[in-house]
Scaffold this active site. Structure first.
Site, PDB file in Angstrom:
ATOM      1  N   ASP A   3       1.359  -0.741  -0.492  1.00  0.00           N
ATOM      2  CA  ASP A   3      -0.121   0.048  -0.442  1.00  0.00           C
ATOM      3  C   ASP A   3       0.585   1.020  -0.285  1.00  0.00           C
ATOM      4  OD1 ASP A   3      -2.261   1.895   0.108  1.00  0.00           O
ATOM      5  OD2 ASP A   3      -2.514   0.988   2.233  1.00  0.00           O
ATOM      6  N   ARG A  53     -10.532 -12.672   6.635  1.00  0.00           N
ATOM      7  CA  ARG A  53      -9.342 -13.421   6.443  1.00  0.00           C
ATOM      8  C   ARG A  53      -9.682 -14.947   5.320  1.00  0.00           C
ATOM      9  NH1 ARG A  53      -4.107 -10.866   7.952  1.00  0.00           N
ATOM     10  NH2 ARG A  53      -4.819  -9.831   9.747  1.00  0.00           N
TER      11      ARG A  53
HETATM   12  P1  IMP Z   1       2.057  -0.566   3.610  1.00  0.00           P
HETATM   13  O1  IMP Z   1       3.149  -0.765   4.616  1.00  0.00           O
HETATM   14  O2  IMP Z   1       1.505   0.870   3.676  1.00  0.00           O
HETATM   15  O3  IMP Z   1       2.267  -0.600   1.928  1.00  0.00           O
HETATM   16  O4  IMP Z   1       0.395  -1.685   3.958  1.00  0.00           O
HETATM   17  C1  IMP Z   1       0.852  -3.194   3.916  1.00  0.00           C
HETATM   18  C2  IMP Z   1      -0.043  -3.890   4.578  1.00  0.00           C
HETATM   19  O5  IMP Z   1      -1.205  -3.205   6.019  1.00  0.00           O
HETATM   20  C3  IMP Z   1      -0.451  -5.068   4.242  1.00  0.00           C
HETATM   21  O6  IMP Z   1       0.203  -5.907   4.034  1.00  0.00           O
HETATM   22  C4  IMP Z   1      -1.573  -4.799   5.082  1.00  0.00           C
HETATM   23  O7  IMP Z   1      -1.502  -5.782   6.029  1.00  0.00           O
HETATM   24  C5  IMP Z   1      -1.969  -3.884   5.003  1.00  0.00           C
HETATM   25  N1  IMP Z   1      -3.206  -3.241   4.109  1.00  0.00           N
HETATM   26  C6  IMP Z   1      -3.396  -2.342   2.981  1.00  0.00           C
HETATM   27  N2  IMP Z   1      -3.660  -2.260   2.392  1.00  0.00           N
HETATM   28  C7  IMP Z   1      -5.152  -3.047   2.961  1.00  0.00           C
HETATM   29  C8  IMP Z   1      -6.303  -3.244   2.112  1.00  0.00           C
HETATM   30  O8  IMP Z   1      -6.827  -2.893   1.411  1.00  0.00           O
HETATM   31  N3  IMP Z   1      -6.733  -4.075   3.532  1.00  0.00           N
HETATM   32  C9  IMP Z   1      -6.447  -4.675   4.412  1.00  0.00           C
HETATM   33  N4  IMP Z   1      -5.261  -4.566   4.705  1.00  0.00           N
HETATM   34  C10 IMP Z   1      -4.392  -3.387   4.532  1.00  0.00           C
END
Ligand code: IMP
Ligand code: MG
Length: 191
Positions: free
Chosen positions: A107, A169
């Site tokens: 994300d 999940r």
């Molecule tokens: P980042 O560190 O912002 O890249 O987010 C990564 C983590 O956030 C992922 O491994 C997910 O566990 C969680 N995440 C990000 N977007 C979503 C979503 O749309 N639904 C559920 N979990 C999310």
């Protein structure tokens, strides 16, 4: 199932299990052609969300490989806290090894940026990133996601390993937050 309700939120079908598996096939093909048995890659699953993707991906990998895990968390409810917490350290040494990180979703990129540092500190020889989903419009990282299976808009999704406050999940398809339906239900309950 076309719609699901989890706690206070409604979700609608977004990607079917078949669509997901087609994308997993493509990722597996690329990894099988990029790695050999001599490389003996270690697949590093980022818990908890990776488990379904990792399971389906591993069934399609044809080179000798190992599997280990790390547990990181950055999300609360439906948004990123911006901070990455390490809940469980590397379950195996990666020193001198070719690591393929397996993420459910990238994300903001905070998690993989943090993980990259952890893996470099741990002496990994090479590091590549596989992610079932990528939100390119939210991504602020500087690393390349080598094996993105599917790119999606900045919507909140659940299922196939991904959760909303730890539930959802187990859904085999992927669902997207239905903001209108969630608001409509909320307004009926209040009246
Ligand atoms: P980042 O560190 O912002 O890249 O987010 C990564 C983590 O956030 C992922 O491994 C997910 O566990 C969680 N995440 C990000 N977007 C979503 C979503 O749309 N639904 C559920 N979990 C999310
Ligand atoms: Mg995750």
């Amino acid at each position: 199932m076309k719609n699901v309700q989890l706690y206070d939120k409604n979700f609608k079908l977004y990607l079917t299990h078949d669509q997901i598996l087609k994308a997993v096939d493509e990722v597996a093909k690329k990894i099988n052609s990029d790695y050999s048995t001599e490389d003996k890659p270690i697949f590093l699953g980022v818990l908890t969300g990776c488990f379904m993707f990792l399971g389906d991906l591993m069934k399609r990998i044809e080179v000798d490989c190992e599997i280990c895990f790390i547990r990181l968390a950055s999300y609360e409810g439906t948004s990123s806290t911006g901070k990455v917490k390490q809940m469980l350290g590397l379950t195996q040494s990666v020193r001198g090894r070719n690591v393929i990180v397996v993420e459910d979703i990238v994300d903001t990129g905070n998690t993989i940026m943090e993980l990259d540092q952890i893996l470099k500190d741990a002496g990994a020889r090479s590091i590549r990133y596989a992610s079932l989903l990528l939100k390119p419009n939210n991504y602020k990282g500087t690393l390349n996601v080598d094996y993105p299976a599917l790119s999606i808009p900045n919507d909140f999704i659940v299922g196939y390993g991904l959760d909303y406050d730890q539930i959802g999940r187990n859904l085999k398809d992927i669902y997207v937050l239905d903001i209108e339906e969630t608001e409509r239900r909320k307004s009926i309950n209040i009246e």
